[in-house]
Scaffold this motif. Structure first.
Motif, PDB file in Angstrom:
ATOM      1  N   VAL A 273       2.487   9.759  -4.636  1.00 54.71           N
ATOM      2  CA  VAL A 273       1.166   9.347  -5.731  1.00 54.71           C
ATOM      3  C   VAL A 273       0.134   9.528  -4.727  1.00 54.71           C
ATOM      4  N   ASN A 274      -0.784  10.407  -5.329  1.00 56.77           N
ATOM      5  CA  ASN A 274      -1.816  11.056  -4.647  1.00 56.77           C
ATOM      6  C   ASN A 274      -3.273  10.618  -5.436  1.00 56.77           C
ATOM      7  N   SER A 275      -3.269   9.944  -6.449  1.00 59.22           N
ATOM      8  CA  SER A 275      -4.360   9.393  -7.083  1.00 59.22           C
ATOM      9  C   SER A 275      -3.975   8.498  -8.371  1.00 59.22           C
ATOM     10  N   LEU A 276      -4.698   7.455  -8.699  1.00 62.91           N
ATOM     11  CA  LEU A 276      -4.485   7.044  -9.480  1.00 62.91           C
ATOM     12  C   LEU A 276      -5.302   7.177 -11.158  1.00 62.91           C
ATOM     13  N   ASP A 277      -6.504   8.090 -10.469  1.00 58.04           N
ATOM     14  CA  ASP A 277      -7.292   8.623 -11.702  1.00 58.04           C
ATOM     15  C   ASP A 277      -6.717   9.862 -12.061  1.00 58.04           C
ATOM     16  N   ALA A 278      -6.773  10.011 -13.458  1.00 51.23           N
ATOM     17  CA  ALA A 278      -6.060  11.109 -14.049  1.00 51.23           C
ATOM     18  C   ALA A 278      -6.606  12.510 -13.662  1.00 51.23           C
TER      19      ALA A 278
ATOM     20  N   GLN B 124     -10.317  14.924  -1.351  1.00 47.20           N
ATOM     21  CA  GLN B 124     -10.597  14.805  -2.639  1.00 47.20           C
ATOM     22  C   GLN B 124      -9.869  13.187  -3.124  1.00 47.20           C
ATOM     23  N   ASN B 125      -8.964  12.493  -2.340  1.00 51.98           N
ATOM     24  CA  ASN B 125      -8.429  11.071  -2.510  1.00 51.98           C
ATOM     25  C   ASN B 125      -8.562  10.338  -1.275  1.00 51.98           C
ATOM     26  N   VAL B 126      -9.411  10.770  -0.304  1.00 58.31           N
ATOM     27  CA  VAL B 126      -9.207   9.780   0.971  1.00 58.31           C
ATOM     28  C   VAL B 126      -9.917   8.425   0.632  1.00 58.31           C
TER      29      VAL B 126
ATOM     30  N   ILE C  67      -4.757  17.495  -7.687  1.00 58.19           N
ATOM     31  CA  ILE C  67      -3.793  17.404  -6.438  1.00 58.19           C
ATOM     32  C   ILE C  67      -2.270  17.675  -6.755  1.00 58.19           C
ATOM     33  N   MET C  68      -1.976  17.158  -8.018  1.00 61.90           N
ATOM     34  CA  MET C  68      -0.521  17.545  -8.416  1.00 61.90           C
ATOM     35  C   MET C  68      -0.398  18.187  -9.779  1.00 61.90           C
TER      36      MET C  68
END
Length: 313
Positions: free
Chosen positions: A116-121, A162-164, A127-128
């Motif tokens: 899981v690399n982000s909870l934002d669509a 992008q996700n830090v 990223i994925m």
């Protein structure tokens, strides 16, 4: 040396997502092979693992393991041999969905790691590539609710620019779900276009990582969730050891024996230990060639630069 875990690279060229950070399925890559590990080879290796006392089997970590055409048969065979499955997946449960797959997974699982690399669509899609983050979150939450065996659940994140700043939000979601482990993986720069995403690319990126580490460690204090890979760059640069040699092995879809999961394996430089199509797992594991490699691995450039080395105990 006790062989504890085997990764079967069952379907490296088959995935339902296209993550730019992936050397195999990144958006900038050419179409990849659809070759898969033959059923007979998979069954042979599993049988030898049972005899050698291997504790865990990991299915393909380069392709999505659920898309291996013999995945269901693999789960049933693991159950018959009283082995355990350590699964890494993108959490989409392709094909038949989470309820169907859980029926076969839960009796054999030791641990499952959801990427899981982000909870934002929007960020998650960058990223994925191809991910439906709403469906992914729902499937992971559903799986956590179906747990009825002593299975540990982990969320793994590849930290990048992008996700830090989203890592605390992902950790909070993991704690709310009752996840056992929150694992942060290193970001491998395999293409110049990705350098800007590395958290070691600039001082501002390093500062963001430092802030994230402090926040994550503070959030986890007093909570049963275990953090892994959440440490400062200074701590990461201390003397390290290889976490794989003498403990784990990788078998490719063609039967090739590999010593680790280094992303640069395809670039050459590692010895050829042979194939399990014609050799036994025990024979390769106990060979002089492998033992000599284990003793001298620290001299290899790949090993010196490897991000997977862990702090020496």
């Amino acid at each position: 040396m006790q062989l504890k875990r085997i990764t079967l690279i069952t379907n490296p060229g088959i995935c339902n997502l296209h993550c730019p950070m992936c050397r195999v399925h990144g958006l900038a890559q050419e179409p990849v092979s659809s070759a898969v590990m033959p059923y007979d080879l998979m069954e042979k290796v599993l049988g030898e693992c049972a005899v050698l006392g291997v504790k865990e089997i990991i299915p393909s970590t380069m392709g999505e393991p659920f898309l291996y055409p013999h995945f269901k048969q693999m789960l049933l065979r693991i159950f018959q041999l009283k082995l355990k499955l350590n699964l890494t997946t993108n959490g989409t449960f392709p094909g038949s969905g989470v309820d169907y797959w859980s029926e076969y997974l839960l009796p054999v699982l030791s641990d499952v790691k959801f990427s899981v690399n982000s909870l934002d669509a929007i960020t998650a899609g960058k990223i994925m590539g191809g991910i439906d983050v709403v469906a992914q979150k729902a499937s992971i939450a559903r799986f956590c609710g179906l747990r009825k065996y002593p299975v540990t659940v982990s969320l793994q994140v590849t930290a990048q620019r992008q996700n830090v700043q989203e890592l605390p939000k992902i950790l909070q979601w993991a704690m709310d779900l009752g996840v056992d482990r929150f694992k942060v993986n290193p970001f491998w720069v395999h293409h110049p276009d990705l350098e800007k995403e590395s958290l070691q690319h600039s001082q501002s990126s390093r500062d963001l990582w430092k802030e994230a580490v402090e926040t994550l460690q503070r959030m986890a204090q007093g909570h049963p969730i275990r953090l892994q890979g959440v440490e400062s760059f200074a701590r990461q640069s201390e003397i390290k050891r290889c976490p794989f040699l003498g403990r784990e092995a990788w078998i490719t879809e063609t039967g090739e024996f590999r010593v680790c999961c280094h992303p640069g394996y395809e670039d050459g430089g590692f010895p050829d230990f042979g194939t399990l199509k014609t050799q036994t797992l025990q024979g390769v594991w106990e060979s002089n060639a492998y033992r000599n490699f284990v003793e001298g691995y620290g001299e290899m450039d790949f090993c010196k630069r490897c991000e997977f080395r862990q702090l020496a105990l």
